[in-house]
Write a protein that holds these residues in place. Structure first.
Motif, PDB file in Angstrom:
ATOM      1  N   ARG A   1       1.273   4.317  -2.807  1.00  0.00           N
ATOM      2  CA  ARG A   1       1.154   5.740  -2.482  1.00  0.00           C
ATOM      3  C   ARG A   1       2.379   6.517  -2.951  1.00  0.00           C
ATOM      4  NH1 ARG A   1      -0.963   3.630   2.408  1.00  0.00           N
ATOM      5  NH2 ARG A   1       0.994   4.046   3.524  1.00  0.00           N
TER       6      ARG A   1
ATOM      7  N   ARG B   1       0.839  -1.211   0.000  1.00  0.00           N
ATOM      8  CA  ARG B   1       0.000   0.000   0.000  1.00  0.00           C
ATOM      9  C   ARG B   1       0.868   1.253   0.000  1.00  0.00           C
ATOM     10  NH1 ARG B   1      -3.117  -3.244   3.591  1.00  0.00           N
ATOM     11  NH2 ARG B   1      -2.145  -2.254   5.421  1.00  0.00           N
ATOM     12  N   ARG B   2       1.926   1.251   0.799  1.00  0.00           N
ATOM     13  CA  ARG B   2       2.818   2.417   0.839  1.00  0.00           C
ATOM     14  C   ARG B   2       3.561   2.575  -0.479  1.00  0.00           C
ATOM     15  NH1 ARG B   2       7.051   2.978   5.730  1.00  0.00           N
ATOM     16  NH2 ARG B   2       8.236   1.513   4.469  1.00  0.00           N
TER      17      ARG B   2
END
Length: 299
Positions: A75, A71-72
């Protein structure tokens, strides 16, 4: 004799479904010789640091906090306007590399995603895994840290988003220089502080404090990375009835807190034993609990 390799490299043929593949008709990923040459010298990740990365710890072949890292990763890609990464392919590559290193008790897995060659339109992606260093001493004996001014206000992400604070980019020259400065000052690591006096993060870690019975990390709204290891330790705290909080933190808090740690994906939880030359107490039992929990994650 062990057949586990010292390192493993996977090259992604199409790291994003929104950009062309490197080779038409090739497999989504391939395991290759990590000592051979695979990346062109014109790649923007090399010439300009135009790319992102994650470092994922693996224990006995199991990647730790994999989904949080992915997820990071996504992003960070969005912050750099890179084509959206195909997380299914990245997940498969990470798993394949981790599997190959299962004979090592602890390993580090780096995911690298760059813009590729300028004007080509095909991003570059690879996953490199290797046996990690022995961090037993840092986890047990702790780290001496110095505080260094990062040169930005704590709200830089909202007022100057083009500076990419909070994205995990390949441009790590400043972080490396900060660690060398720590060594010159007789310390082991760094805690960055904003120009207006707010504690931020370490060059490769998140700051965690035990204050008044609560587990606290600097925040909210700071231009720092979301800590995947800190998030895991907040989950640990919830299981053990320890309150948690995101709070603006100062250097005074580093001295007055009951305990301070630098936490990261591969080193795990290392207690801070001195700040700017002033010794401070640590919590050996809680540190050991943290590290057992982090080593046992299966998420």
């Amino acid at each position: 004799m062990s057949t586990t390799p010292a390192s493993t490299l996977a090259i992604l043929n199409q790291p994003s479904r929104h950009a062309p593949a490197s080779l038409d008709g090739a497999a989504p990923l391939r395991l290759v010789d990590p000592d051979a040459v695979h990346i062109g010298v014109r790649d923007l990740g090399i010439t300009r640091g135009d790319g992102i990365f994650e470092t994922i710890g693996a224990v006995s072949g199991t990647p730790q906090a994999l989904e949080a890292h992915l997820r990071r990763f996504a992003r960070s890609a969005a912050a750099l306007d890179l084509p959206e990464p195909d997380l299914d392919t990245w997940r498969a590559a990470i798993t394949a590399v981790a599997d190959s290193l299962a004979g090592h008790r602890e390993a580090a897995i780096k995911t690298i995603y760059t813009r590729g060659i300028e004007g080509d339109g095909r991003p570059t992606g690879w996953v490199h895994g290797f046996a990690s260093s022995d961090f037993a001493a840092a986890r047990r004996d702790g780290l001496r840290v110095v505080t260094l001014d990062r040169g930005y206000r704590h709200d830089v992400a909202s007022i100057s988003p083009w500076l990419l604070q909070g994205a995990k980019t390949l441009s790590y020259a400043v972080n490396s220089a900060a660690l060398r400065e720590a060594q010159r000052r007789g310390a082991d690591d760094v805690i960055f502080v904003s120009s207006d006096g707010v504690v931020l993060e370490g060059p490769t870690s998140t700051v965690l404090l035990l204050r008044d019975g609560r587990l606290v990390t600097p925040g909210p709204g700071l231009a720092i990375l979301d800590g995947t290891t800190q998030d895991s330790l907040f989950a640990f705290a919830a299981q053990h009835g320890i309150p948690t909080a995101l709070e603006l933190t100062t250097t005074e808090h580093l001295h007055s807190a009951d305990a301070v740690w630098l936490v990261s994906s591969v080193r795990h939880a290392a207690p801070v034993t001195a700040v700017d030359g002033t010794p401070r107490a640590s919590e050996a039992d809680l540190t050991a609990q943290f590290n057992r929990y982090l080593a046992g994650r299966r998420d």
